[in-house]
Design a protein around this motif. Structure first.
Motif, PDB file in Angstrom:
ATOM      1  N   LEU A   1      36.142  38.107  27.849  1.00 30.45           N
ATOM      2  CA  LEU A   1      36.583  38.368  29.229  1.00 30.45           C
ATOM      3  C   LEU A   1      35.559  37.855  30.245  1.00 30.45           C
TER       4      LEU A   1
ATOM      5  N   HIS B   1      35.870  34.241  30.848  1.00 33.27           N
ATOM      6  CA  HIS B   1      37.081  33.848  31.584  1.00 33.27           C
ATOM      7  C   HIS B   1      37.387  34.881  32.666  1.00 33.27           C
TER       8      HIS B   1
ATOM      9  N   LEU C   1      44.736  38.162  23.723  1.00 31.60           N
ATOM     10  CA  LEU C   1      43.403  38.700  23.392  1.00 31.60           C
ATOM     11  C   LEU C   1      43.219  38.802  21.884  1.00 31.60           C
TER      12      LEU C   1
ATOM     13  N   VAL D   1      39.757  48.302  24.523  1.00 32.98           N
ATOM     14  CA  VAL D   1      39.510  48.252  25.968  1.00 32.98           C
ATOM     15  C   VAL D   1      38.988  49.613  26.452  1.00 32.98           C
TER      16      VAL D   1
ATOM     17  N   ILE E   1      36.838  45.958  34.028  1.00 32.94           N
ATOM     18  CA  ILE E   1      37.967  45.608  33.152  1.00 32.94           C
ATOM     19  C   ILE E   1      39.232  46.222  33.749  1.00 32.94           C
TER      20      ILE E   1
ATOM     21  N   TYR F   1      45.158  42.493  30.449  1.00 26.50           N
ATOM     22  CA  TYR F   1      43.859  42.871  30.996  1.00 26.50           C
ATOM     23  C   TYR F   1      43.144  41.675  31.596  1.00 26.50           C
ATOM     24  N   MET F   2      42.231  41.979  32.514  1.00 29.48           N
ATOM     25  CA  MET F   2      41.364  40.933  33.044  1.00 29.48           C
ATOM     26  C   MET F   2      40.029  41.525  33.439  1.00 29.48           C
ATOM     27  N   LEU F   3      39.029  40.672  33.525  1.00 27.17           N
ATOM     28  CA  LEU F   3      37.741  41.090  34.078  1.00 27.17           C
ATOM     29  C   LEU F   3      37.685  40.564  35.499  1.00 27.17           C
TER      30      LEU F   3
END
Ligand code: CA
Length: 229
Positions: free
Chosen positions: A169, A172, A182, A202, A216, A224-226
């Motif tokens: 994460l 990116h 993921l 997570v 997160i 999900y994303m950071l």
């Protein structure tokens, strides 16, 4: 298990080249899998997603170029780094390879050193999570060389799966990934683990990151994303 090592799929029908390339990859610290036809390569890709493919131009069942087109048209595989191995040194062939989406090409015969250098360059460009440089997001620093995570300068305890997830994460940021993506990208083997397992990791990752856990983000019904925003 070789889940930590960068896995490279060799698609090549000449045994001598397979041997040389496998040896070179192993020496460089990578894990090598070899198949000798486009059909076997495609079967393999349904089960296991490597970090890079070395693809021979002339295969017994179809051209490497056709397989490349199939990879680029596949939702899961389209971003896969691919280096074409070719005996052809004709300029128009190289151009055709690059136009079909090859990331680079190597003309046979090539030296082990050249091969290693080309692979490293493509991985650096296309898969920053395999580069060995420290990454940071907010108060979190991740050092891929020592496999450690620092929070406000203090080393924290983090599980292996959570570490890999965080590393991906952080490489990116500001990009949303589905649970399936993921699994493919982080665990690399999408048949073994259920998508729900991603949620568990997570949760653990957020806990390990304490106040920085809100880096997160859950993107409802996507994944999900950071994000530092
Ligand atoms: Ca061949």
């Amino acid at each position: 298990m070789t889940a930590d090592k960068t896995t490279i799929l060799i698609v090549e029908d000449e045994p001598a080249i397979v041997e040389l390339v496998s040896f070179t990859l192993k020496e460089a610290g990578w894990h090598a899998i070899a198949v000798n036809s486009a059909t076997d390569a495609w079967d393999m890709l349904q089960r296991r997603v490597p970090q890079l493919i070395l693809l021979d131009w002339m295969l017994p069942d179809q051209t490497g170029l056709r397989l490349l087109a199939r990879i680029r048209a596949d939702r899961q595989l389209q971003a896969m780094p691919v280096i074409m191995l070719t005996a052809k040194s004709m300029e128009e062939d190289k151009i055709a390879g690059l136009e079909h989406g090859a990331d680079d090409y190597i003309t046979k015969p090539f030296s082990p050193r050249e091969l290693t250098a080309r692979i490293k360059a493509v991985l650096r460009r296309k898969s920053p999570e395999h580069a060995q440089k420290t990454m940071s997001a907010g108060p979190v620093n991740l050092d891929p060389v020592s496999c450690s995570v620092m929070l406000d300068g203090q080393k924290i305890e983090i599980g292996h799966a959570e570490y890999k997830l965080l590393k991906f994460l952080m490489a990116h940021p500001e990009r949303v990934f589905s649970r399936g993506q993921l699994l493919d990208k982080v665990w690399g083997d999408h048949v073994v683990i259920e998508e729900r397992t991603v949620d568990v990791h997570v949760l653990r990752l957020r806990k390990a990151l304490k106040d920085a856990g809100d880096l997160i983000k859950t993107v409802r019904s996507v994944g999900y994303m950071l994000s530092e925003k």
